[in-house]
Design a protein around this motif. Structure first.
Motif, PDB file in Angstrom:
ATOM      1  N   ARG A  36       0.832  -1.315   0.282  1.00 39.09           N
ATOM      2  CA  ARG A  36       0.032   0.055   0.073  1.00 39.09           C
ATOM      3  C   ARG A  36       0.965   1.196   0.123  1.00 39.09           C
ATOM      4  NH1 ARG A  36      -2.761  -0.913   5.513  1.00 39.09           N
ATOM      5  NH2 ARG A  36      -0.627  -1.086   6.011  1.00 39.09           N
ATOM      6  N   THR A  37       0.202   2.237  -0.359  1.00 38.15           N
ATOM      7  CA  THR A  37       0.890   3.668  -0.374  1.00 38.15           C
ATOM      8  C   THR A  37      -0.041   4.379   0.975  1.00 38.15           C
ATOM      9  OG1 THR A  37       1.747   3.746  -2.342  1.00 38.15           O
ATOM     10  CG2 THR A  37       1.526   5.805  -1.300  1.00 38.15           C
ATOM     11  N   VAL A  38       0.774   4.893   1.866  1.00 37.68           N
ATOM     12  CA  VAL A  38      -0.131   5.455   3.113  1.00 37.68           C
ATOM     13  C   VAL A  38       0.129   6.822   3.138  1.00 37.68           C
ATOM     14  CG1 VAL A  38      -0.991   5.180   5.391  1.00 37.68           C
ATOM     15  CG2 VAL A  38      -0.288   3.066   4.194  1.00 37.68           C
ATOM     16  N   ASP A  58       5.314  -1.343   2.335  1.00 40.81           N
ATOM     17  CA  ASP A  58       4.478  -0.526   1.995  1.00 40.81           C
ATOM     18  C   ASP A  58       5.032   0.924   1.736  1.00 40.81           C
ATOM     19  OD1 ASP A  58       2.253  -1.906   2.258  1.00 40.81           O
ATOM     20  OD2 ASP A  58       1.586  -1.013   4.134  1.00 40.81           O
ATOM     21  N   THR A  59       4.388   1.962   1.194  1.00 36.95           N
ATOM     22  CA  THR A  59       5.305   3.173   0.791  1.00 36.95           C
ATOM     23  C   THR A  59       4.618   4.044   1.660  1.00 36.95           C
ATOM     24  OG1 THR A  59       6.144   2.566  -1.341  1.00 36.95           O
ATOM     25  CG2 THR A  59       5.738   4.861  -0.835  1.00 36.95           C
ATOM     26  N   ALA A  60       5.528   5.127   2.345  1.00 35.20           N
ATOM     27  CA  ALA A  60       4.673   6.064   3.177  1.00 35.20           C
ATOM     28  C   ALA A  60       4.987   7.368   2.074  1.00 35.20           C
ATOM     29  CB  ALA A  60       5.721   6.492   4.427  1.00 35.20           C
ATOM     30  N   SER A  61       3.963   8.413   2.158  1.00 35.30           N
ATOM     31  CA  SER A  61       3.942   9.482   1.264  1.00 35.30           C
ATOM     32  C   SER A  61       3.604  10.469   2.008  1.00 35.30           C
ATOM     33  CB  SER A  61       2.737   9.276   0.180  1.00 35.30           C
ATOM     34  OG  SER A  61       2.722  10.431  -0.840  1.00 35.30           O
ATOM     35  N   SER A  87       4.750  16.139  -2.762  1.00 34.53           N
ATOM     36  CA  SER A  87       4.758  14.912  -1.836  1.00 34.53           C
ATOM     37  C   SER A  87       6.206  14.123  -1.889  1.00 34.53           C
ATOM     38  CB  SER A  87       3.793  13.937  -2.341  1.00 34.53           C
ATOM     39  OG  SER A  87       2.559  14.341  -2.087  1.00 34.53           O
ATOM     40  N   TYR A  88       6.534  13.531  -0.897  1.00 35.09           N
ATOM     41  CA  TYR A  88       7.774  12.644  -0.917  1.00 35.09           C
ATOM     42  C   TYR A  88       7.384  11.432  -0.585  1.00 35.09           C
ATOM     43  CZ  TYR A  88      11.861  10.581   1.104  1.00 35.09           C
ATOM     44  OH  TYR A  88      13.229   9.821   1.373  1.00 35.09           O
ATOM     45  N   ARG A  89       8.067  10.397  -1.324  1.00 36.24           N
ATOM     46  CA  ARG A  89       7.763   8.788  -1.007  1.00 36.24           C
ATOM     47  C   ARG A  89       8.937   7.982  -0.360  1.00 36.24           C
ATOM     48  NH1 ARG A  89       2.969   6.566  -4.208  1.00 36.24           N
ATOM     49  NH2 ARG A  89       1.743   8.294  -4.771  1.00 36.24           N
ATOM     50  N   ARG A  90       8.446   7.169   0.243  1.00 28.14           N
ATOM     51  CA  ARG A  90       9.687   6.381   0.449  1.00 28.14           C
ATOM     52  C   ARG A  90       8.973   4.932   0.659  1.00 28.14           C
ATOM     53  NH1 ARG A  90      13.302   3.646   3.383  1.00 28.14           N
ATOM     54  NH2 ARG A  90      15.532   4.009   2.744  1.00 28.14           N
ATOM     55  N   ARG A  91       9.642   3.857   0.360  1.00 23.02           N
ATOM     56  CA  ARG A  91       9.139   2.573   0.522  1.00 23.02           C
ATOM     57  C   ARG A  91      10.105   1.951   1.572  1.00 23.02           C
ATOM     58  NH1 ARG A  91       8.750  -2.621  -3.613  1.00 23.02           N
ATOM     59  NH2 ARG A  91       9.434  -3.879  -1.946  1.00 23.02           N
TER      60      ARG A  91
END
Ligand code: CU
Length: 118
Positions: A36-38, A58-61, A87-91
């Motif tokens: 998921r992306t949360v 999961d990925t944090a966004s 936004s910035y995303r990291r798994r």
């Protein structure tokens, strides 16, 4: 092919892509769990939620929902500047506790908790 059938085929393809979990192969007996992306938002000078619990893979966004510039800096990740509406995303693949903060605003901090099964 009807438009509805095309849409269904596209959705099935997308599910297969997101469900594979990247390079790591799940053991055959494990039920596949879609990554998921949360999202974490930044209303004013805080992160919401301040503590986010996700599953490994999961990925944090982080989405800057405020009108000022922020960033996200942890021990093993750093977003650089996140402008408003960006936004910035990291798994996160490894279970653990990942505290982070915004270096621009003292006291603006949060933590990502990564569990094997959240
Ligand atoms: Cu900030």
């Amino acid at each position: 092919m009807t438009a509805r059938a095309r849409a269904a085929a596209l959705l099935a393809g997308a599910a297969a892509l997101t469900g594979c979990g990247g390079a790591t192969e799940a053991p055959p007996e494990a039920a596949p769990v879609a990554a998921r992306t949360v999202e974490v938002t930044m209303p004013l000078l805080r992160f919401a939620p301040r503590t986010l619990t996700i599953r490994a893979g999961d990925t944090a966004s982080w989405r800057n929902t405020s009108a000022v510039t922020h960033n996200v800096k942890g021990r093993i990740f750093f977003s650089r500047v996140i402008e408003p509406r960006q936004s910035y995303r990291r798994r996160f693949d490894e279970p653990g506790r990942y505290p982070y903060r915004c270096t621009f605003h003292p006291g603006m901090d949060g933590v990502i908790v990564v569990r094997r099964d959240a």
